[in-house]
Design a protein around this motif. Sequence first.
Motif, mmCIF file in Angstrom:
data_model
loop_
_atom_site.group_PDB
_atom_site.id
_atom_site.type_symbol
_atom_site.label_atom_id
_atom_site.label_comp_id
_atom_site.label_asym_id
_atom_site.label_seq_id
_atom_site.Cartn_x
_atom_site.Cartn_y
_atom_site.Cartn_z
ATOM 1 N N SER A 184 0.820 -1.209 0.000
ATOM 2 C CA SER A 184 0.000 0.000 0.000
ATOM 3 C C SER A 184 0.858 1.265 0.000
ATOM 4 C CB SER A 184 -0.944 0.015 1.211
ATOM 5 O OG SER A 184 -0.207 -0.043 2.420
ATOM 6 N N VAL A 192 -4.340 -8.826 3.848
ATOM 7 C CA VAL A 192 -5.617 -8.181 4.147
ATOM 8 C C VAL A 192 -5.370 -6.784 4.729
ATOM 9 C CG1 VAL A 192 -7.694 -8.302 5.572
ATOM 10 C CG2 VAL A 192 -6.858 -10.350 4.422
ATOM 11 N N GLY A 193 -4.333 -6.674 5.560
ATOM 12 C CA GLY A 193 -3.983 -5.368 6.119
ATOM 13 C C GLY A 193 -3.608 -4.359 5.043
ATOM 14 N N LYS A 197 -6.721 -3.023 3.370
ATOM 15 C CA LYS A 197 -7.419 -2.062 4.228
ATOM 16 C C LYS A 197 -6.724 -0.706 4.224
ATOM 17 C CE LYS A 197 -9.774 -1.997 8.675
ATOM 18 N NZ LYS A 197 -10.037 -2.762 9.923
ATOM 19 N N LYS A 198 -5.389 -0.724 4.254
ATOM 20 C CA LYS A 198 -4.630 0.539 4.239
ATOM 21 C C LYS A 198 -4.812 1.274 2.921
ATOM 22 C CE LYS A 198 -0.746 -1.246 6.855
ATOM 23 N NZ LYS A 198 0.705 -1.484 6.797
ATOM 24 N N ASP A 208 -7.333 1.008 0.450
ATOM 25 C CA ASP A 208 -8.647 1.502 0.037
ATOM 26 C C ASP A 208 -9.745 0.718 0.750
ATOM 27 O OD1 ASP A 208 -10.510 2.974 -1.689
ATOM 28 O OD2 ASP A 208 -10.801 1.058 -2.720
ATOM 29 N N ALA A 209 -10.624 1.413 1.466
ATOM 30 C CA ALA A 209 -11.688 0.755 2.226
ATOM 31 C C ALA A 209 -12.626 -0.024 1.311
ATOM 32 C CB ALA A 209 -12.472 1.782 3.036
ATOM 33 N N TYR A 246 -11.009 -3.261 0.400
ATOM 34 C CA TYR A 246 -11.049 -4.152 1.563
ATOM 35 C C TYR A 246 -12.432 -4.786 1.723
ATOM 36 C CZ TYR A 246 -11.131 -5.486 6.512
ATOM 37 O OH TYR A 246 -11.285 -6.172 7.700
ATOM 38 N N ASP A 247 -13.476 -4.012 1.405
ATOM 39 C CA ASP A 247 -14.854 -4.486 1.564
ATOM 40 C C ASP A 247 -15.355 -5.321 0.378
ATOM 41 O OD1 ASP A 247 -15.109 -3.316 4.059
ATOM 42 O OD2 ASP A 247 -15.907 -1.438 3.254
#
Length: 198
Positions: A65, A106-107, A110-111, A113-114, A117-118
């Motif tokens: 990220s 996975v981390g 998330k870092k 782009d939300a 991640y979703d």
Amino acid sequence: MLADVGLLGMPNAGKSTLISAISNARPRIADYPFTTLHPNLGVVRVAPEQSFVVADLPGLIEGASEGAGLGHQFLRHLQRTRLLLHIVDLAPFDDADPVAQAKAIVGELKKYDAALYDKPRWLVLNKLDMVDAAEREARVKDFVKRFKHKGPVFQISALTHEGCDALVKAVYQHVKAQQVSEQPPEYIDPRFAGDPAS
């Protein structure tokens, strides 16, 4: 949209082997990391007139990220898919913990782009051909428990094709449902007009 499905995982998780097993793509495959430097697209044929497109993308590493490895270029491609298949090497040659590696990936999502991640993300535990049959069930249960994954879990060997057929059919049904929901009621992509052959 780059592809219906994006393959996510550490270098050497078996993404290129999987795409070559289930589609018409023929990516470069080798026993060292980062053999995939650009997206490889493959068409997966489920039945006549029923298919979906899968993208094998460069392996992700911790720090992606922030640009490590192929970083943002890789993650940007993942945004242009409907479903992520998180490929995990359940039998790594080194002493690396597959759970720690999977959590790191996975981390990074998330870092970065939300929304990424979703995005729907399924867990695909690969290289089961390299795990003793007597240990498979316990190893899979331990991984899922420690990883705390709540979505679908598939157990496969991309090399021997074990479990690949069930995975392909489930992916097709998911992509079909998403594609139909994205289109106006009067339009259905002909690829998703019927059910896959049993």
